[in-house]
Write an enzyme that holds these catalytic residues in place. Structure first.
Site, PDB file in Angstrom:
ATOM      1  N   CYS A  59       8.074 -21.031  -3.554  1.00  0.00           N
ATOM      2  CA  CYS A  59       9.314 -20.995  -4.329  1.00  0.00           C
ATOM      3  C   CYS A  59       9.781 -19.541  -4.475  1.00  0.00           C
ATOM      4  O   CYS A  59       8.969 -18.632  -4.576  1.00  0.00           O
ATOM      5  CB  CYS A  59       9.088 -21.597  -5.712  1.00  0.00           C
ATOM      6  SG  CYS A  59      10.613 -21.727  -6.678  1.00  0.00           S
TER       7      CYS A  59
ATOM      8  N   CYS B 157       1.183 -26.916 -11.260  1.00  0.00           N
ATOM      9  CA  CYS B 157       1.957 -26.970 -10.015  1.00  0.00           C
ATOM     10  C   CYS B 157       1.562 -25.858  -9.048  1.00  0.00           C
ATOM     11  O   CYS B 157       1.549 -24.691  -9.392  1.00  0.00           O
ATOM     12  CB  CYS B 157       3.431 -26.865 -10.386  1.00  0.00           C
ATOM     13  SG  CYS B 157       4.507 -26.631  -9.012  1.00  0.00           S
TER      14      CYS B 157
ATOM     15  N   CYS C   1       9.239 -17.577 -11.463  1.00  0.00           N
ATOM     16  CA  CYS C   1       8.891 -17.799 -12.877  1.00  0.00           C
ATOM     17  C   CYS C   1       7.456 -17.285 -13.100  1.00  0.00           C
ATOM     18  O   CYS C   1       6.547 -17.645 -12.348  1.00  0.00           O
ATOM     19  CB  CYS C   1       8.973 -19.274 -13.238  1.00  0.00           C
ATOM     20  SG  CYS C   1      10.567 -20.011 -12.837  1.00  0.00           S
TER      21      CYS C   1
ATOM     22  N   GLU D   9       2.343 -30.309  -2.562  1.00  0.00           N
ATOM     23  CA  GLU D   9       1.667 -31.246  -3.453  1.00  0.00           C
ATOM     24  C   GLU D   9       2.636 -32.283  -4.000  1.00  0.00           C
ATOM     25  O   GLU D   9       3.816 -31.991  -4.212  1.00  0.00           O
ATOM     26  CB  GLU D   9       1.102 -30.491  -4.663  1.00  0.00           C
ATOM     27  CG  GLU D   9       0.126 -29.408  -4.307  1.00  0.00           C
ATOM     28  CD  GLU D   9      -0.232 -28.550  -5.511  1.00  0.00           C
ATOM     29  OE1 GLU D   9      -1.049 -27.637  -5.331  1.00  0.00           O
ATOM     30  OE2 GLU D   9       0.315 -28.788  -6.609  1.00  0.00           O
TER      31      GLU D   9
ATOM     32  N   CYS E 272       5.840 -37.084  -8.820  1.00  0.00           N
ATOM     33  CA  CYS E 272       6.462 -35.763  -8.892  1.00  0.00           C
ATOM     34  C   CYS E 272       6.441 -35.180  -7.482  1.00  0.00           C
ATOM     35  O   CYS E 272       5.371 -35.026  -6.887  1.00  0.00           O
ATOM     36  CB  CYS E 272       5.655 -34.903  -9.864  1.00  0.00           C
ATOM     37  SG  CYS E 272       6.256 -33.226  -9.989  1.00  0.00           S
TER      38      CYS E 272
ATOM     39  N   CYS F  49       4.209 -19.580 -13.451  1.00  0.00           N
ATOM     40  CA  CYS F  49       4.050 -20.656 -12.472  1.00  0.00           C
ATOM     41  C   CYS F  49       3.185 -20.209 -11.303  1.00  0.00           C
ATOM     42  O   CYS F  49       3.409 -19.154 -10.707  1.00  0.00           O
ATOM     43  CB  CYS F  49       5.425 -21.083 -11.969  1.00  0.00           C
ATOM     44  SG  CYS F  49       5.336 -22.199 -10.571  1.00  0.00           S
TER      45      CYS F  49
HETATM   46  S1  SF4 Z   1       8.523 -23.171 -12.208  1.00  0.00           S
HETATM   47 FE1  SF4 Z   1       7.607 -22.495 -10.263  1.00  0.00          FE
HETATM   48  S2  SF4 Z   1       8.256 -23.992  -8.749  1.00  0.00           S
HETATM   49 FE2  SF4 Z   1       9.586 -24.244 -10.554  1.00  0.00          FE
HETATM   50  S3  SF4 Z   1      11.357 -22.916 -10.127  1.00  0.00           S
HETATM   51 FE3  SF4 Z   1       9.929 -21.651 -11.294  1.00  0.00          FE
HETATM   52  S4  SF4 Z   1       8.725 -20.608  -9.713  1.00  0.00           S
HETATM   53 FE4  SF4 Z   1       9.739 -22.316  -8.719  1.00  0.00          FE
END
Ligand code: SF4
Length: 363
Positions: A112, A353, A116, A92, A105, A119
């Site tokens: 990823c 995201c 986190c 995206e 962005c 997220c």
């Molecule tokens: S916020 Fe999401 S995309 Fe960003 S580093 Fe953490 S897990 Fe990865």
């Protein structure tokens, strides 16, 4: 035979490649300029190359491009682009018009690995790094979109108004899917292509790369590219940060602060801290002072963006009340910390995201 992707090269590596193919290095620069300045998407377009050379390049190389799969326009003018990669994966980009700014962005990975817990992208795990051209081509796609539809203000002004507004993006943030510094090679190559005066000539000071805190790679990024840096902080102490950001067990808040304290910043240059405010988790009474204690010693080197969490269905976290975020901002400001609230954008188009790409994957 695997054909060489010409778009993956910086101008220097393209010059080297052409030399290794038996051509003078300047042909590499010419091809780089055709691709990124003139936006040529075929070798046949490169009219100042000898025909024999064009035939040879057609046989051994290619100029790939990304495809727009979906484009959703939010009520506030934010556009979320779902982008198709050659292997069928999706990432995206988000195009955010704001007064005179047009910010994109961009993503740097499919999924990823950072995990986190707040997220949505993290739930995909890491599928792969994006190649340099797959990062830069997001900018080309967004600028094509601006050319065809303008930004939201232009649409209301009609076609005559549309032609008066610049088509180029003004700012880039590497804050989409993925951790840019985990894909350090791809990110640095993409930035070199973007900022090259033979390429897109994007000013480095208008590019911000955001990281969870991979400080070794951050040092290299700054040395090699001169872009701006942002760290996502997201908690006022290590215990809570480790809970929501596993990377904190490798690089603690104190280590990040020490890193920022010793950075050779230019005049007026500051590091941005991002703080996603999660209701009841990192906006508790007393959290403001914990943050002040971390930030005040390096206050002149930073600003902090408070970002109310953009909730999604499966998330255990909730968006905080705006008043709570404002209280936090006021307290930080009273203690000399430059704090801003970043209003959530594109709420009505799944702007958290990773949301679009993940929904597409499930379908
Ligand atoms: S916020 Fe999401 S995309 Fe960003 S580093 Fe953490 S897990 Fe990865």
């Amino acid at each position: 035979m695997n054909r060489e992707k010409l778009k993956n090269h910086t101008v220097e590596s393209l010059r080297d490649l052409f030399k290794s193919w038996g051509y003078p290095a300047f042909r590499g620069t010419q091809v780089f300029q055709w691709i990124w300045r003139q936006r040529a998407d075929s070798i046949a377009d490169m009219k100042n190359l000898p025909q024999k050379m064009r035939d040879d390049l057609e046989a051994r190389s290619e100029i790939p491009s990304l495809k727009m799969v979906e484009c959703n326009l939010a009520a506030d003018g934010t556009r979320k682009l779902l982008i198709g990669l050659p292997d069928g994966e999706n990432v995206e980009s988000v195009l955010i018009p704001d007064n005179e700014r047009r910010t994109l962005c961009v993503s740097t990975q499919v999924g990823c690995a950072m995990g986190c817990t707040f997220c949505r992208t993290a739930t995909m795990g890491l599928k792969r790094h994006l190649e340099p051209w797959e990062i830069v081509d997001q900018i080309l796609l967004a600028e094509k979109l601006l050319t065809s539809v303008g930004d939201s203000r232009e649409i209301s002004g009609g076609p005559s108004q549309r032609s008066k507004v610049a088509r180029r993006l003004t700012n880039l943030v590497f804050m989409g899917m993925g951790e840019p510094l985990h894909n350090i090679e791809g990110t640095i190559a993409a930035l070199k292509i973007l900022t090259s005066s033979d390429g897109l000539d994007f000013p480095p000071r208008r590019i911000t790369v955001s990281s969870v805190g991979l400080i070794n790679e951050a040092r290299r990024l700054l040395d090699e590219t001169g872009v701006r840096l942002a760290f996502s902080l997201n908690a006022p102490d290590d215990e809570r940060r480790s809970k929501i950001m596993p990377v904190n067990d490798r690089f603690s808040i104190g280590e990040i602060m020490e890193f920022v304290a010793t950075l050779p910043l230019k005049r007026k240059e500051r590091v941005t801290f991002e703080y996603v405010v999660l209701a009841g988790l990192n906006d508790r009474d007393g959290d403001d002072m914990k943050l002040v204690n971390w930030l005040r010693p390096i206050g002149e080197r930073l600003k902090i963006n408070l970002i109310p969490f953009n909730s999604f269905d499966e998330s255990e976290f909730k968006r905080p009340k705006l008043e709570r975020v404002q209280e936090l901002q006021e307290s930080l400001r009273r203690h000399g910390i430059d704090a801003f609230i970043r209003r959530p954008r594109g709420d009505d188009i799944l702007a958290a995201c990773g949301q679009l790409a993940l929904d597409r994957q499930k379908n």
